[in-house]
Design a protein around this motif. Structure first.
Motif, PDB file in Angstrom:
ATOM      1  N   ASP A 125       0.858  -1.186   0.000  1.00 22.62           N
ATOM      2  CA  ASP A 125       0.000   0.000   0.000  1.00 22.62           C
ATOM      3  C   ASP A 125       0.897   1.240   0.000  1.00 22.62           C
ATOM      4  N   PRO A 126       0.341   2.452  -0.040  1.00 21.24           N
ATOM      5  CA  PRO A 126       1.178   3.654  -0.120  1.00 21.24           C
ATOM      6  C   PRO A 126       2.157   3.829   1.043  1.00 21.24           C
ATOM      7  N   ASP A 127       1.913   3.157   2.178  1.00 17.92           N
ATOM      8  CA  ASP A 127       2.810   3.264   3.317  1.00 17.92           C
ATOM      9  C   ASP A 127       3.772   2.097   3.426  1.00 17.92           C
ATOM     10  N   GLY A 128       3.774   1.215   2.416  1.00 24.68           N
ATOM     11  CA  GLY A 128       4.697   0.104   2.404  1.00 24.68           C
ATOM     12  C   GLY A 128       4.206  -1.155   3.102  1.00 24.68           C
ATOM     13  N   HIS A 129       2.962  -1.154   3.615  1.00 25.61           N
ATOM     14  CA  HIS A 129       2.421  -2.356   4.239  1.00 25.61           C
ATOM     15  C   HIS A 129       2.214  -3.416   3.166  1.00 25.61           C
ATOM     16  N   LEU A 130       2.788  -4.600   3.393  1.00 25.96           N
ATOM     17  CA  LEU A 130       2.703  -5.669   2.405  1.00 25.96           C
ATOM     18  C   LEU A 130       1.413  -6.464   2.533  1.00 25.96           C
ATOM     19  N   TRP A 131       0.789  -6.686   1.386  1.00 20.94           N
ATOM     20  CA  TRP A 131      -0.409  -7.523   1.276  1.00 20.94           C
ATOM     21  C   TRP A 131      -0.073  -8.698   0.365  1.00 20.94           C
ATOM     22  N   GLU A 132      -0.375  -9.888   0.841  1.00 18.63           N
ATOM     23  CA  GLU A 132      -0.250 -11.075   0.008  1.00 18.63           C
ATOM     24  C   GLU A 132      -1.630 -11.429  -0.523  1.00 18.63           C
ATOM     25  N   LEU A 133      -1.708 -11.678  -1.802  1.00 20.66           N
ATOM     26  CA  LEU A 133      -2.924 -12.213  -2.418  1.00 20.66           C
ATOM     27  C   LEU A 133      -2.615 -13.663  -2.711  1.00 20.66           C
ATOM     28  N   ALA A 134      -3.462 -14.574  -2.229  1.00 20.92           N
ATOM     29  CA  ALA A 134      -3.109 -15.986  -2.330  1.00 20.92           C
ATOM     30  C   ALA A 134      -4.311 -16.877  -2.604  1.00 20.92           C
ATOM     31  N   TRP A 135      -4.034 -17.963  -3.296  1.00 24.37           N
ATOM     32  CA  TRP A 135      -4.960 -19.094  -3.418  1.00 24.37           C
ATOM     33  C   TRP A 135      -4.234 -20.271  -2.785  1.00 24.37           C
ATOM     34  N   ASN A 136      -4.857 -20.889  -1.783  1.00 24.32           N
ATOM     35  CA  ASN A 136      -4.244 -21.998  -1.067  1.00 24.32           C
ATOM     36  C   ASN A 136      -5.162 -23.205  -1.159  1.00 24.32           C
ATOM     37  N   PRO A 137      -4.832 -24.181  -1.999  1.00 27.77           N
ATOM     38  CA  PRO A 137      -5.703 -25.346  -2.157  1.00 27.77           C
ATOM     39  C   PRO A 137      -5.800 -26.207  -0.895  1.00 27.77           C
ATOM     40  N   MET A 138      -4.857 -26.048   0.048  1.00 26.03           N
ATOM     41  CA  MET A 138      -4.904 -26.810   1.288  1.00 26.03           C
ATOM     42  C   MET A 138      -5.768 -26.136   2.354  1.00 26.03           C
ATOM     43  N   ALA A 139      -6.198 -24.916   2.131  1.00 22.49           N
ATOM     44  CA  ALA A 139      -7.022 -24.177   3.091  1.00 22.49           C
ATOM     45  C   ALA A 139      -8.089 -23.407   2.311  1.00 22.49           C
ATOM     46  N   PRO A 140      -9.092 -24.130   1.798  1.00 14.31           N
ATOM     47  CA  PRO A 140     -10.105 -23.476   0.967  1.00 14.31           C
ATOM     48  C   PRO A 140     -10.951 -22.475   1.763  1.00 14.31           C
ATOM     49  N   LEU A 141     -11.630 -21.634   1.028  1.00 16.30           N
ATOM     50  CA  LEU A 141     -12.512 -20.646   1.648  1.00 16.30           C
ATOM     51  C   LEU A 141     -13.876 -21.281   1.909  1.00 16.30           C
ATOM     52  N   ASP A 142     -14.498 -20.894   3.039  1.00 17.87           N
ATOM     53  CA  ASP A 142     -15.843 -21.386   3.315  1.00 17.87           C
ATOM     54  C   ASP A 142     -16.866 -20.523   2.575  1.00 17.87           C
ATOM     55  N   ALA A 143     -18.140 -20.771   2.807  1.00 17.35           N
ATOM     56  CA  ALA A 143     -19.211 -20.054   2.097  1.00 17.35           C
ATOM     57  C   ALA A 143     -19.178 -18.550   2.353  1.00 17.35           C
ATOM     58  N   ASP A 144     -18.595 -18.131   3.492  1.00 16.09           N
ATOM     59  CA  ASP A 144     -18.507 -16.701   3.820  1.00 16.09           C
ATOM     60  C   ASP A 144     -17.198 -16.081   3.366  1.00 16.09           C
ATOM     61  N   GLY A 145     -16.345 -16.863   2.681  1.00 17.72           N
ATOM     62  CA  GLY A 145     -15.075 -16.346   2.215  1.00 17.72           C
ATOM     63  C   GLY A 145     -13.976 -16.390   3.250  1.00 17.72           C
ATOM     64  N   HIS A 146     -14.189 -17.099   4.362  1.00 14.12           N
ATOM     65  CA  HIS A 146     -13.168 -17.228   5.399  1.00 14.12           C
ATOM     66  C   HIS A 146     -12.285 -18.439   5.116  1.00 14.12           C
ATOM     67  N   MET A 147     -11.024 -18.305   5.383  1.00 11.24           N
ATOM     68  CA  MET A 147     -10.063 -19.388   5.188  1.00 11.24           C
ATOM     69  C   MET A 147     -10.321 -20.502   6.208  1.00 11.24           C
ATOM     70  N   THR A 148     -10.290 -21.741   5.730  1.00 10.16           N
ATOM     71  CA  THR A 148     -10.446 -22.882   6.640  1.00 10.16           C
ATOM     72  C   THR A 148      -9.112 -23.619   6.740  1.00 10.16           C
ATOM     73  N   LEU A 149      -8.858 -24.191   7.892  1.00  8.18           N
ATOM     74  CA  LEU A 149      -7.625 -24.932   8.107  1.00  8.18           C
ATOM     75  C   LEU A 149      -7.943 -26.409   8.226  1.00  8.18           C
ATOM     76  N   PRO A 150      -7.059 -27.278   7.730  1.00  9.86           N
ATOM     77  CA  PRO A 150      -7.317 -28.707   7.832  1.00  9.86           C
ATOM     78  C   PRO A 150      -7.310 -29.175   9.296  1.00  9.86           C
ATOM     79  N   GLY A 151      -8.047 -30.261   9.530  1.00 10.94           N
ATOM     80  CA  GLY A 151      -8.027 -30.934  10.820  1.00 10.94           C
ATOM     81  C   GLY A 151      -8.826 -30.248  11.830  1.00 10.94           C
TER      82      GLY A 151
END
Length: 151
Positions: A125-151
């Motif tokens: 961002d303009p202040d140098g804060h790093l944002w990662e944009l990612a697709w992680n097949p091991m932690a899919p998104l739930d119906a609300d768009g929240h990341m899920t973790l295995p197990g």
């Protein structure tokens, strides 16, 4: 025991109005609870706040770091923290990355296959804060768009 949750992430910024304009350019909406001194943006399950770096340091009881003066607009050195926005596919990562850069984000690392099996890229961002944009097949998104973790 501390409840496992993050409610608010505050980014220390050089110019609250400029940072607010950048995030509004991404399509995020400033809350009416915002003031000229602090911006609140409601996200899914967490609030992002934008607050002047010097004021944030003062609020935490810390001396302002060298180079944090309001007139110093250069992005800070890497702080060891990144924020992540996970998406449902590599194509969504590509589209979100292109959109962020078109809105004034600084391209840091173009999206690419990652060693951990997914797909990701970074912008700042303009202040140098790093944002990662990612697709992680091991932690899919739930119906609300929240990341899920295995197990």
């Amino acid at each position: 025991m501390l409840d496992r949750r993050i409610s608010l992430i505050t980014l220390g910024v050089a110019d609250v109005a400029r940072a607010t304009a950048f995030y509004e350019g991404l399509g995020w909406t400033r809350s009416p609870a915002s003031t000229p001194e602090i911006t609140f943006i409601g996200l899914k399950g967490v609030v992002l706040a934008l607050f002047a770096r010097a004021a944030l340091a003062e609020d935490a009881g810390l001396a302002e770091a060298a180079g944090d003066a309001e007139e110093d607009r250069a992005p800070p050195a890497f702080t060891g923290v990144t924020l992540a926005h996970n998406l449902a596919s590599a194509a969504e990562v590509d589209a979100a990355y292109a959109f962020a850069v078109a809105q004034g984000a600084r391209a840091v690392k173009p999206p690419q296959r990652a060693v951990w099996g997914g797909y990701s890229g970074y912008f700042a961002d303009p202040d140098g804060h790093l944002w990662e944009l990612a697709w992680n097949p091991m932690a899919p998104l739930d119906a609300d768009g929240h990341m899920t973790l295995p197990g």
